[in-house]
Design a protein around this motif. Structure first.
Motif, PDB file in Angstrom:
ATOM      1  N   MET A  30      33.466  44.911  43.294  1.00 43.78           N
ATOM      2  CA  MET A  30      34.546  45.237  43.428  1.00 43.78           C
ATOM      3  C   MET A  30      35.797  44.017  43.311  1.00 43.78           C
ATOM      4  SD  MET A  30      36.757  47.869  44.036  1.00 43.78           S
ATOM      5  CE  MET A  30      38.146  48.429  44.672  1.00 43.78           C
ATOM      6  N   LYS A  31      35.161  43.232  44.054  1.00 45.38           N
ATOM      7  CA  LYS A  31      35.849  41.799  44.168  1.00 45.38           C
ATOM      8  C   LYS A  31      36.154  41.030  42.579  1.00 45.38           C
ATOM      9  CE  LYS A  31      36.137  37.601  46.542  1.00 45.38           C
ATOM     10  NZ  LYS A  31      35.510  36.642  47.686  1.00 45.38           N
ATOM     11  N   ASN A  32      34.992  41.292  41.792  1.00 42.63           N
ATOM     12  CA  ASN A  32      35.164  40.690  40.537  1.00 42.63           C
ATOM     13  C   ASN A  32      36.332  41.399  39.514  1.00 42.63           C
ATOM     14  OD1 ASN A  32      33.432  38.343  40.740  1.00 42.63           O
ATOM     15  ND2 ASN A  32      31.729  39.503  40.052  1.00 42.63           N
ATOM     16  N   LYS A  33      36.021  42.859  39.721  1.00 50.11           N
ATOM     17  CA  LYS A  33      37.042  43.674  38.875  1.00 50.11           C
ATOM     18  C   LYS A  33      38.512  43.412  39.141  1.00 50.11           C
ATOM     19  CE  LYS A  33      33.900  47.554  38.410  1.00 50.11           C
ATOM     20  NZ  LYS A  33      33.576  48.886  38.677  1.00 50.11           N
ATOM     21  N   LEU A  34      38.774  43.082  40.624  1.00 52.97           N
ATOM     22  CA  LEU A  34      40.005  42.790  40.962  1.00 52.97           C
ATOM     23  C   LEU A  34      40.523  41.430  40.388  1.00 52.97           C
ATOM     24  CD1 LEU A  34      42.641  43.470  42.524  1.00 52.97           C
ATOM     25  CD2 LEU A  34      41.540  42.282  44.615  1.00 52.97           C
ATOM     26  N   GLN A  35      39.454  40.416  40.336  1.00 49.77           N
ATOM     27  CA  GLN A  35      39.904  39.084  39.596  1.00 49.77           C
ATOM     28  C   GLN A  35      39.997  39.399  38.369  1.00 49.77           C
ATOM     29  OE1 GLN A  35      36.450  36.899  40.907  1.00 49.77           O
ATOM     30  NE2 GLN A  35      37.464  36.030  42.805  1.00 49.77           N
ATOM     31  N   TYR A  36      39.295  39.992  37.537  1.00 53.42           N
ATOM     32  CA  TYR A  36      39.490  40.394  36.183  1.00 53.42           C
ATOM     33  C   TYR A  36      40.919  40.984  35.974  1.00 53.42           C
ATOM     34  CZ  TYR A  36      34.771  38.805  35.074  1.00 53.42           C
ATOM     35  OH  TYR A  36      33.547  38.206  35.010  1.00 53.42           O
ATOM     36  N   LEU A  37      41.246  41.996  36.623  1.00 47.95           N
ATOM     37  CA  LEU A  37      42.556  42.713  36.533  1.00 47.95           C
ATOM     38  C   LEU A  37      43.635  41.774  36.725  1.00 47.95           C
ATOM     39  CD1 LEU A  37      43.825  45.392  36.289  1.00 47.95           C
ATOM     40  CD2 LEU A  37      43.839  45.637  38.644  1.00 47.95           C
ATOM     41  N   ILE A  38      43.475  40.850  37.753  1.00 46.11           N
ATOM     42  CA  ILE A  38      44.821  39.836  37.781  1.00 46.11           C
ATOM     43  C   ILE A  38      44.831  39.030  36.882  1.00 46.11           C
ATOM     44  CG2 ILE A  38      45.312  38.073  39.316  1.00 46.11           C
ATOM     45  CD1 ILE A  38      44.295  39.611  42.095  1.00 46.11           C
TER      46      ILE A  38
END
Length: 150
Positions: free
Chosen positions: A1-9
């Motif tokens: 979940m944390k990686n997806k948020l970083q990729y989105l940002i």
């Protein structure tokens, strides 16, 4: 979940940077379009087709036009400020504000002087035949204006 948020940002930042770069490039193109706008094109076409300027003369005329356009835009900014002042006078029913009329006249004279200086510089670029054409066109235009104002 944390990686997806970083990729989105990261994706959002990349898209926003691309958008900003695109807007910067378009803004630069619009500034170039003003310099090479319809007035510029008309004048260069006129000098080439009607007066007979060659490519070297057109390059000199382009430099002169850029100088003139910069000066003209500066004077026109003063006109816009005075327009606002005159509009304020009219909205307050002040018909005879001689100070503002005198300032407006001074700016109009400055604009006409800049235009005359521009054509004097264009005349300096011209050869003898082209000077004759410019002078006859100027004389005819002057006569036309004088006949309309009577």
């Amino acid at each position: 979940m944390k990686n997806k948020l970083q990729y989105l940002i990261i994706f959002i930042l990349i898209i926003s940077n691309v958008f900003l770069a695109y807007n910067f490039i378009n803004k630069k193109k619009s500034i170039d379009a003003i310099v090479k706008g319809s007035e510029f094109k008309r004048e260069m076409s006129y000098l080439k087709n009607r007066i007979g300027f060659d490519n070297n003369q057109l390059l000199e005329a382009k430099k002169e036009y850029k100088r003139y356009n910069k000066e003209k835009r500066s004077i026109e900014r003063r006109f816009r400020r005075l327009d606002l002042t005159v509009i304020n006078d009219l909205s307050e029913n002040i018909d005879t504000n001689n100070i503002n009329k005198d300032k407006y006249y001074e700016v109009a004279v400055a604009l006409n002087k800049a235009k005359m200086e521009h054509w004097i510089n264009i005349r300096k670029i011209s050869n003898k035949e082209q000077v004759k054409k410019l002078d006859s066109i100027w004389l005819n235009m002057k006569k036309r204006i004088e006949s309309r104002s009577q």
